[in-house]
Motif scaffolding. Structure first.
Motif, PDB file in Angstrom:
ATOM      1  N   ALA A 146       0.829  -1.209   0.000  1.00  0.00           N
ATOM      2  CA  ALA A 146       0.000   0.000   0.000  1.00  0.00           C
ATOM      3  C   ALA A 146       0.858   1.252   0.000  1.00  0.00           C
ATOM      4  N   ALA A 147       1.940   1.252   0.798  1.00  0.00           N
ATOM      5  CA  ALA A 147       2.823   2.417   0.796  1.00  0.00           C
ATOM      6  C   ALA A 147       3.519   2.582  -0.554  1.00  0.00           C
ATOM      7  N   SER A 148       3.790   1.470  -1.238  1.00  0.00           N
ATOM      8  CA  SER A 148       4.437   1.565  -2.550  1.00  0.00           C
ATOM      9  C   SER A 148       3.547   2.278  -3.559  1.00  0.00           C
ATOM     10  N   LEU A 149       2.213   2.158  -3.402  1.00  0.00           N
ATOM     11  CA  LEU A 149       1.306   2.871  -4.309  1.00  0.00           C
ATOM     12  C   LEU A 149       1.552   4.373  -4.259  1.00  0.00           C
ATOM     13  N   CYS A 150       1.822   4.885  -3.055  1.00  0.00           N
ATOM     14  CA  CYS A 150       2.039   6.328  -2.914  1.00  0.00           C
ATOM     15  C   CYS A 150       3.314   6.772  -3.624  1.00  0.00           C
ATOM     16  N   VAL A 151       4.316   5.889  -3.689  1.00  0.00           N
ATOM     17  CA  VAL A 151       5.554   6.223  -4.372  1.00  0.00           C
ATOM     18  C   VAL A 151       5.401   6.072  -5.887  1.00  0.00           C
ATOM     19  N   ALA A 153     -10.271  16.199 -11.629  1.00  0.00           N
ATOM     20  CA  ALA A 153     -10.946  15.883 -10.366  1.00  0.00           C
ATOM     21  C   ALA A 153     -10.644  14.446  -9.942  1.00  0.00           C
ATOM     22  N   GLY A 154     -10.652  13.510 -10.905  1.00  0.00           N
ATOM     23  CA  GLY A 154     -10.308  12.127 -10.583  1.00  0.00           C
ATOM     24  C   GLY A 154      -8.874  12.003 -10.087  1.00  0.00           C
ATOM     25  N   ARG A 155      -7.963  12.719 -10.733  1.00  0.00           N
ATOM     26  CA  ARG A 155      -6.568  12.706 -10.287  1.00  0.00           C
ATOM     27  C   ARG A 155      -6.442  13.226  -8.857  1.00  0.00           C
ATOM     28  N   THR A 156      -7.127  14.314  -8.564  1.00  0.00           N
ATOM     29  CA  THR A 156      -7.053  14.900  -7.225  1.00  0.00           C
ATOM     30  C   THR A 156      -7.604  13.938  -6.187  1.00  0.00           C
ATOM     31  N   LEU A 157      -8.719  13.267  -6.508  1.00  0.00           N
ATOM     32  CA  LEU A 157      -9.291  12.304  -5.581  1.00  0.00           C
ATOM     33  C   LEU A 157      -8.338  11.126  -5.357  1.00  0.00           C
ATOM     34  N   GLU A 158      -7.697  10.699  -6.424  1.00  0.00           N
ATOM     35  CA  GLU A 158      -6.749   9.592  -6.299  1.00  0.00           C
ATOM     36  C   GLU A 158      -5.547   9.996  -5.443  1.00  0.00           C
ATOM     37  N   ASP A 159      -5.073  11.221  -5.607  1.00  0.00           N
ATOM     38  CA  ASP A 159      -3.957  11.704  -4.779  1.00  0.00           C
ATOM     39  C   ASP A 159      -4.348  11.770  -3.311  1.00  0.00           C
ATOM     40  N   ALA A 160      -5.557  12.244  -3.038  1.00  0.00           N
ATOM     41  CA  ALA A 160      -6.011  12.303  -1.649  1.00  0.00           C
ATOM     42  C   ALA A 160      -6.091  10.897  -1.052  1.00  0.00           C
ATOM     43  N   GLY A 161      -6.572   9.941  -1.833  1.00  0.00           N
ATOM     44  CA  GLY A 161      -6.617   8.567  -1.341  1.00  0.00           C
ATOM     45  C   GLY A 161      -5.242   8.009  -1.044  1.00  0.00           C
ATOM     46  N   SER A 162      -4.263   8.312  -1.905  1.00  0.00           N
ATOM     47  CA  SER A 162      -2.902   7.814  -1.658  1.00  0.00           C
ATOM     48  C   SER A 162      -2.319   8.421  -0.381  1.00  0.00           C
ATOM     49  N   ALA A 163      -2.630   9.683  -0.117  1.00  0.00           N
ATOM     50  CA  ALA A 163      -2.159  10.302   1.128  1.00  0.00           C
ATOM     51  C   ALA A 163      -2.765   9.615   2.343  1.00  0.00           C
ATOM     52  N   GLY A 164      -4.055   9.280   2.263  1.00  0.00           N
ATOM     53  CA  GLY A 164      -4.677   8.572   3.369  1.00  0.00           C
ATOM     54  C   GLY A 164      -4.099   7.180   3.562  1.00  0.00           C
ATOM     55  N   VAL A 165      -3.766   6.506   2.471  1.00  0.00           N
ATOM     56  CA  VAL A 165      -3.134   5.187   2.565  1.00  0.00           C
ATOM     57  C   VAL A 165      -1.806   5.294   3.313  1.00  0.00           C
ATOM     58  N   LEU A 166      -1.040   6.323   2.998  1.00  0.00           N
ATOM     59  CA  LEU A 166       0.252   6.503   3.659  1.00  0.00           C
ATOM     60  C   LEU A 166       0.080   6.731   5.158  1.00  0.00           C
TER      61      LEU A 166
END
Length: 746
Positions: free
Chosen positions: A16-21, A101-114
């Motif tokens: 999951a952390a690798s997704l953020c990278v 908007a989809g990109r922004t939502l995906e970025d917010a999700g990756s931050a929460g995963v981290l």
């Protein structure tokens, strides 16, 4: 986590952390296709960059509070689902703003995963294992980074941007299914203690305004009124929130305050994280430009950038298998990272050599930056209070985000990212990044290491200029050699500092052991002025077989000095036992001879318990009663005291009994103490045989009586000081311990 294999859960969290990278890597590879299809212009690019930064910062803060309320497994599933939804919107978008908007939502999700992954570390692991766990996680993420970087550069041309965008949402969906299977679904019980927020709403809004201003500054213009308004409003709001919290704490102090975030641990982690974000942005902005200017292909540029992941991998493995302290890692890693960033100025013009050297520089920078993060992050996570652990852990990724935003504010960095920068912008970004990393190295690490790197590299370069001329000294190889010499000198300074600290710890342990076993002799006890001195024959031992003690008892002032047969730890154990017996019995036993007999029996019992028939100790016991002009002495096989006075140095007539431990004193009546006159202006010297048997290079014994006559000192302090200096001049190396007590009537 009952019933769930911890290794499977850890693999899930690392993935999951690798997704953020991997998200920014794949996003960068597919952005070109999306720009062409949607016709994205500068306005959309500014909106995307600003939206990403604000969404990630907001997600850091909100996810932290959510984890504290509902637990990290539940938040991990939510944020993975958010990544899936955001990625699906971006992949299927038919309009540019829907895509953004989809990109922004995906970025917010990756931050929460981290945040969920970070918050799980102190929950699943004991504090002492966090460093190893974080090191292993970094190694796993680094492996994903290396593989993802080389796949991302080809995915757009092979499969198209929509397929490339779909890779991470699909991976997030698989991890979501795995989390539903592995992680518990129950909600955490709410704590009855209501903890104050680490970051209140006002501070959160101030942080969002600051990020917005710093993002818009280089994209629009620093003179833009909107930028100034955002930064000014952020500063005012933050100051107001701070003043309000201080005022509230003074008016209504909490009788049972919740433990706060340790300032020292948080400060180190935030500084390390901000440095990582700043230097990473400088490296990723400058290195492709440098290599493309030398004709390196995109594939080889990505391969060189993969070296950063290899450096991360080396740092993670080092932290997992070796104990790294924050000070050690900062002293070693940050100067190496600064050297690597500076060496990018001097890459050779030939494409192949430039790509190879750039890969080595990326490894150096990656290792230097990441090896600092692991101990600081591990110490920060281990020190967080349980009541608001996850919310506080958001400070670290938020610091990385702020570091990256500050890196974008450097003049020329935005131009490099968009491909519009030239040599001037390149030099500015690299030198600023190098200076920032060097400054943090001075603050977090040992300044001597950073100064050694800079001084050695600068002197080497000046030497090349002086000896070889300006033309030769400006060659890339010469500059890189100078930087390599600086790095080597930094490593030498770091290792020497480590040895110095190790020796200091040993010396501190030696002093503590000596003071625990051999109590310092007081300057005055009763009517006696005393000075004691102990010097072990072997440096670094602290205590040997010689011993002394002076105590004030109801029967007067009593002294003990002696020498145990043998050396090493067993002799120290004997000394400790014998002194303990003396300290207790000296107060209980009125007769000095009976005290000597009790010491004899104690040592005999110790010898019997050890099965050592040859264990004994020579000892001299001395007693002075208040108002008397003489002292009483019992000599158990020890050297007789020496009296130093106006009439010279004389050996006192004290008969020697058998040593302690042989049982001789318990066979008959207790020995009778021998009285010795101690007139005014005279001093007694009690010593062990290490003094009288000290040899010079010719093997001659130290002439104690002769030297005492020459020293002509009766004051105890002056006598001991001159005597120890004189015996040090006589012999180059002691063969036995020395214990001294000089005394006179006050």
């Amino acid at each position: 986590m009952t019933g769930t294999p911890r290794r499977a859960v850890r693999l899930l969290l690392v993935a999951a952390a690798s997704l953020c990278v991997l998200l920014p890597l794949l996003r960068g590879a597919t952005a070109a296709g999306a720009v062409v299809e949607f016709g994205l212009g500068r306005e959309e690019a500014v909106a995307a960059q600003l939206g990403t930064a604000l969404a990630m910062l907001a997600a850091f803060l909100l996810a932290g509070r959510a984890v504290d309320a509902w637990g990290w497994p539940r938040v991990l599933r939510w944020t993975l689902g958010t990544m899936v939804v955001g990625g699906a919107v971006a992949v299927t978008a038919g309009h540019p703003w829907t895509y953004l908007a989809g990109r922004t939502l995906e970025d917010a999700g990756s931050a929460g995963v981290l945040i969920a992954a970070l918050a799980s570390v102190p929950v699943l692991n004991l504090p002492g294992r966090i460093t190893r766990v974080v090191g292993g996680a970094v190694a796993g993420v680094a492996t994903a980074f290396v593989l993802g970087a080389n796949i991302a550069v080809r995915i757009d041309t092979v499969a198209g941007w929509r397929v490339g965008e779909a890779v991470l949402p699909a991976a997030a969906a698989l991890l979501l299914l795995a989390s539903l299977h592995l992680l518990p679904r129950g909600r955490l019980p709410r704590s009855r203690t209501r903890a104050a927020a680490v970051c209140g709403p006002g501070v959160a809004v101030a942080a969002l305004l600051a990020v917005a201003g710093l993002e818009l500054g280089p994209l629009r213009a620093w003179s833009d009124p909107l930028v100034g308004w955002l930064l000014g409003a952020s500063a005012v709001l933050f100051a107001a929130c701070r003043a309000r919290s201080v005022l509230r704490a003074r008016q209504r102090p909490d009788p049972a305050p919740v433990p706060g975030v340790p300032a020292r641990a948080a400060g180190g982690a935030v500084a390390a994280g901000a440095t990582l974000g700043f230097a990473q942005l400088a490296l990723t902005a400058a290195l492709p430009v440098v290599l493309l200017q030398r004709g390196v292909t995109i594939g080889h540029v990505t391969l060189s950038m993969s070296g950063y992941g290899l450096g991360m991998l080396a740092a993670g493995l080092a932290a997992r298998y070796w104990r790294l302290t924050p000070l050690t890692s900062a002293s070693l890693g940050l100067p190496l990272a600064a050297v690597g960033l500076a060496s990018l100025h001097f890459l050779p013009a030939e494409a192949g050599r430039a790509a190879l050297l750039a890969g080595a520089v990326s490894v150096l920078v990656g290792f230097g930056l990441v090896v600092v993060q692991i101990p600081y992050l591990a110490g920060f996570l281990a020190a967080l209070p349980r009541q608001r652990r996850a919310e506080a852990s958001a400070l670290y990724p938020a610091a990385i985000l702020f570091g990256g935003v500050l890196g974008q504010a450097v003049p020329g960095s935005t131009a490099l990212v968009t491909g519009e920068g030239g040599p001037r912008e390149l030099g500015t970004v690299l030198w600023v990044a190098c200076g920032v990393v060097a400054l943090v190295a001075m603050l977090l690490g040992r300044p001597v290491v950073s100064l050694a790197v800079a001084a050695a590299a600068g002197l080497q370069h000046l030497l090349l200029v002086a000896l070889a001329g300006e033309r030769v000294a400006n060659r890339p190889g010469a500059a890189v050699a100078a930087l390599a010499v600086g790095a080597a000198m930094g490593l030498v300074a770091w290792s020497r500092r480590q040895q110095s600290e190790r020796l200091a710890r040993v010396r501190a342990s030696e002093i503590a052991l000596q003071q625990a076993v051999l109590h310092p002799i007081p300057a005055q006890l009763g009517e006696l002025r005393l000075v004691g001195h102990y010097q072990p024959a072997t440096a670094g031992t602290g205590v040997g077989g010689d011993f002394f003690e002076a105590v004030r008892t109801p029967h007067g002032t009593r002294l003990l000095i002696g020498d145990v047969r043998g050396k090493g730890l067993q002799a120290v154990q004997t000394v400790t036992d014998l002194l303990g017996c003396f300290r207790s019995q000296a107060h209980e036993t009125a007769d000095l001879g009976e005290l000597a007999a009790r010491l004899d029996r104690q040592l005999a019992r110790l010898a019997a318990a050890r099965g050592d028939e040859e264990l004994f100790a020579t000892a001299l016991l001395l007693q002075h009663r208040d108002g008397g002009t003489q002292v009483e002495v019992v000599n158990c096989g020890h050297l007789a005291p020496l009296r130093i006075g106006p009439d010279g140095v004389r050996t006192t007539p004290v008969p020697a009994l058998l040593p302690l431990g042989l049982g001789a004193l318990g066979l008959g009546p207790a020995p009778v103490p021998t009285p010795l006159a101690l007139p005014g202006g005279s001093a007694l010297l009690l010593h062990t045989d290490g003094l009288s048997e000290a040899r010079n290079s010719s093997g001659e014994f130290y002439p104690l009586g002769e030297r005492l006559s020459a020293l002509r000192a009766t004051d105890p302090g002056r006598l001991v000081r001159r005597l120890t200096e004189d015996v040090r001049d006589w012999t180059h190396q002691l063969s036995d311990d020395i214990a001294l007590i000089a005394l006179t009537r006050a």
